[in-house]
Design a protein around this motif. Structure first.
Motif, PDB file in Angstrom:
ATOM      1  N   THR A 161      17.882   0.541  32.945  1.00  0.00           N
ATOM      2  CA  THR A 161      16.540   0.941  33.378  1.00  0.00           C
ATOM      3  C   THR A 161      16.580   1.479  34.801  1.00  0.00           C
ATOM      4  N   ARG A 162      17.297   0.796  35.672  1.00  0.00           N
ATOM      5  CA  ARG A 162      17.401   1.235  37.071  1.00  0.00           C
ATOM      6  C   ARG A 162      18.120   2.578  37.170  1.00  0.00           C
ATOM      7  N   LEU A 163      19.156   2.771  36.362  1.00  0.00           N
ATOM      8  CA  LEU A 163      19.877   4.046  36.392  1.00  0.00           C
ATOM      9  C   LEU A 163      18.998   5.185  35.873  1.00  0.00           C
ATOM     10  N   LYS A 164      18.164   4.887  34.870  1.00  0.00           N
ATOM     11  CA  LYS A 164      17.219   5.899  34.385  1.00  0.00           C
ATOM     12  C   LYS A 164      16.195   6.233  35.464  1.00  0.00           C
TER      13      LYS A 164
ATOM     14  N   GLU B   1      24.264  11.242  29.204  1.00  0.00           N
ATOM     15  CA  GLU B   1      25.422  11.091  30.084  1.00  0.00           C
ATOM     16  C   GLU B   1      25.761   9.616  30.302  1.00  0.00           C
ATOM     17  N   MET B   2      24.744   8.736  30.283  1.00  0.00           N
ATOM     18  CA  MET B   2      25.035   7.302  30.390  1.00  0.00           C
ATOM     19  C   MET B   2      25.749   6.809  29.142  1.00  0.00           C
ATOM     20  N   THR B   3      25.336   7.286  27.977  1.00  0.00           N
ATOM     21  CA  THR B   3      25.977   6.888  26.722  1.00  0.00           C
ATOM     22  C   THR B   3      27.440   7.305  26.707  1.00  0.00           C
ATOM     23  N   GLU B   4      27.712   8.499  27.201  1.00  0.00           N
ATOM     24  CA  GLU B   4      29.075   9.019  27.191  1.00  0.00           C
ATOM     25  C   GLU B   4      29.967   8.368  28.242  1.00  0.00           C
ATOM     26  N   SER B   5      29.390   7.952  29.351  1.00  0.00           N
ATOM     27  CA  SER B   5      30.225   7.544  30.488  1.00  0.00           C
ATOM     28  C   SER B   5      30.398   6.031  30.646  1.00  0.00           C
ATOM     29  N   ILE B   6      29.355   5.241  30.404  1.00  0.00           N
ATOM     30  CA  ILE B   6      29.422   3.813  30.730  1.00  0.00           C
ATOM     31  C   ILE B   6      30.118   3.040  29.610  1.00  0.00           C
ATOM     32  N   SER B   7      31.206   2.387  29.950  1.00  0.00           N
ATOM     33  CA  SER B   7      31.993   1.627  28.972  1.00  0.00           C
ATOM     34  C   SER B   7      31.587   0.160  28.910  1.00  0.00           C
ATOM     35  N   LEU B   8      31.167  -0.398  30.053  1.00  0.00           N
ATOM     36  CA  LEU B   8      30.864  -1.827  30.102  1.00  0.00           C
ATOM     37  C   LEU B   8      29.943  -2.116  31.287  1.00  0.00           C
ATOM     38  N   ILE B   9      28.922  -2.941  31.030  1.00  0.00           N
ATOM     39  CA  ILE B   9      28.070  -3.460  32.110  1.00  0.00           C
ATOM     40  C   ILE B   9      28.149  -4.976  32.074  1.00  0.00           C
TER      41      ILE B   9
ATOM     42  N   ARG C   3      24.475   2.646  45.663  1.00  0.00           N
ATOM     43  CA  ARG C   3      23.291   2.358  46.472  1.00  0.00           C
ATOM     44  C   ARG C   3      22.170   3.366  46.278  1.00  0.00           C
ATOM     45  N   ASP C   4      22.481   4.509  45.676  1.00  0.00           N
ATOM     46  CA  ASP C   4      21.429   5.515  45.511  1.00  0.00           C
ATOM     47  C   ASP C   4      21.775   6.464  44.369  1.00  0.00           C
TER      48      ASP C   4
ATOM     49  N   VAL D 105      36.393   4.453  36.370  1.00  0.00           N
ATOM     50  CA  VAL D 105      35.644   4.164  37.599  1.00  0.00           C
ATOM     51  C   VAL D 105      35.082   2.757  37.507  1.00  0.00           C
ATOM     52  N   ILE D 106      35.246   1.975  38.554  1.00  0.00           N
ATOM     53  CA  ILE D 106      34.644   0.640  38.596  1.00  0.00           C
ATOM     54  C   ILE D 106      33.831   0.522  39.876  1.00  0.00           C
ATOM     55  N   SER D 107      32.651  -0.110  39.765  1.00  0.00           N
ATOM     56  CA  SER D 107      31.779  -0.238  40.923  1.00  0.00           C
ATOM     57  C   SER D 107      30.838  -1.422  40.723  1.00  0.00           C
ATOM     58  N   THR D 108      30.065  -1.735  41.758  1.00  0.00           N
ATOM     59  CA  THR D 108      29.068  -2.802  41.678  1.00  0.00           C
ATOM     60  C   THR D 108      27.674  -2.208  41.836  1.00  0.00           C
ATOM     61  N   PHE D 109      26.687  -2.989  41.389  1.00  0.00           N
ATOM     62  CA  PHE D 109      25.303  -2.510  41.384  1.00  0.00           C
ATOM     63  C   PHE D 109      24.394  -3.730  41.363  1.00  0.00           C
ATOM     64  N   HIS D 110      23.275  -3.671  42.066  1.00  0.00           N
ATOM     65  CA  HIS D 110      22.332  -4.782  42.078  1.00  0.00           C
ATOM     66  C   HIS D 110      21.324  -4.617  40.944  1.00  0.00           C
TER      67      HIS D 110
END
Length: 330
Positions: A247-250, A258-266, A215-216, A233-238
């Motif tokens: 774009t929203r995470l940036k 850090e996004m390149t290293e951490s995020i496996s799937l959107i 949420r933030d 880690v699994i979570s939801t995001f709008h």
């Protein structure tokens, strides 16, 4: 009052509704339900009856019935005959002593198998494979009502059933009771911030951390750190699309490295209501595609629009349905 509430809730379950809206009107109150994405009238209530119904719903959801100035949210489960009702009750104040209530039916797809949630049954198996990762961040994105939580909890439940990994969830509130998952509920009254709570979870030796919703900025930062420390880690995001998630995470100030290293799937998904039934359709970008996008290239992947076109060609959507959803999802 119990009988009235159960009658409204059972009717909603029987009609396949996802939500019940209880609101004030000029001459009293109205009860409506959302079925297959569209609102439908249920009944009108006198003002006094409406207030009593709202107080009863707040009571069973363990909300403060004397609080009318701030939004509240709570969950409860009960049986109506043999029907298990798992609902979330949310209130929104309007004026002094007036508030509306929205009831989310949390297990309205319980009778469907996991693969039946999707138009292409292999879509679920693809996601289940990602649950075998030892670390990384998996995000389920999309608008409200697109089935994000449903998919996430189904994956968690099937993984937990193997009893080979420790899964701990942080939720606000707990929406689904899952066997073999340690479920922690955020306590607003204790004024416990997310950072210490997540760090407390990490001291309990989890393999998988499930977080209800990002949420933030603070939550996003903590979950990225967690995924980089050897946890899945699994979570939801709008977000509107898989790419717009980045774009929203940036915008939260997260660095592309850090996004390149951490995020496996959107995964970005929508819920389709067609003559053949209701299905989840999604697009996704994996780690390689994420890296390409963050480095200024354009990854090649099937969008939700492409999936709709395939469904239309295969006869899964009528011409009218295809035109409606293609226009709606632009």
């Amino acid at each position: 009052m119990k009988q009235l509430a159960e009658s409204i809730i059972k009717d909603a379950y029987d009609s396949g509704a996802s939500d019940i809206h209880i609101t004030f009107e000029k001459t009293g109150g109205s009860v409506r339900k959302r079925v297959r994405g569209k609102m439908a009238a249920v009944r009108m209530l006198e003002t006094d009856m409406l207030k009593r119904l709202i107080n009863y719903l707040k009571f069973i959801a363990e909300l403060d019935i004397n609080e009318h100035k701030i939004p509240q949210s709570g969950r409860t489960s009960f049986y109506i005959g043999k029907l298990l009702c798992n609902i979330r009750v949310s209130t929104l104040p309007l004026t002094i002593m007036k508030e509306i209530v929205v009831i989310r039916l949390l297990n309205n797809s319980a009778e469907k198998t996991s693969t039946e949630l999707f138009y292409n049954q292999s879509d679920y198996d693809f996601l289940l494979e990602y649950m075998k990762l030892s670390q990384g961040l998996i995000l389920f994105t999309g608008p409200t009502g697109s089935g994000k939580s449903t998919v996430m909890y189904r994956l968690a439940a099937e993984t937990a059933a193997e009893q080979t990994r420790q899964i701990i969830s942080i939720e606000d509130p707990v929406e689904f009771d899952i066997d073999h998952v340690v479920q922690a509920e955020i306590n607003d009254k204790a004024n416990l911030s997310y950072g210490p709570l997540i760090r407390g979870v990490l001291r309990c030796d989890p393999d998988i951390v499930l977080f209800g919703e990002i949420r933030d900025k603070i939550i996003a930062e903590e979950l990225l750190k967690t995924s980089l420390s050897g946890h899945l880690v699994i979570s939801t995001f709008h977000s509107k699309s898989a790419l717009s998630t980045l774009t929203r995470l940036k915008d939260y100030g997260l660095f592309k490295e850090e996004m390149t290293e951490s995020i496996s799937l959107i995964v970005n998904q929508r819920l389709i209501h067609a003559e053949q039934g209701s299905f989840i359709v999604y697009e996704y970008i994996d780690a390689e595609m994420i890296a390409l996008h963050l480095n200024g290239d354009h990854p090649n992947y099937k969008t939700i629009g492409d999936k709709l076109s395939d469904m239309h060609k295969e006869g899964g959507l009528t011409d009218e349905e295809f035109e409606y959803y293609n226009r709606t999802f632009q």
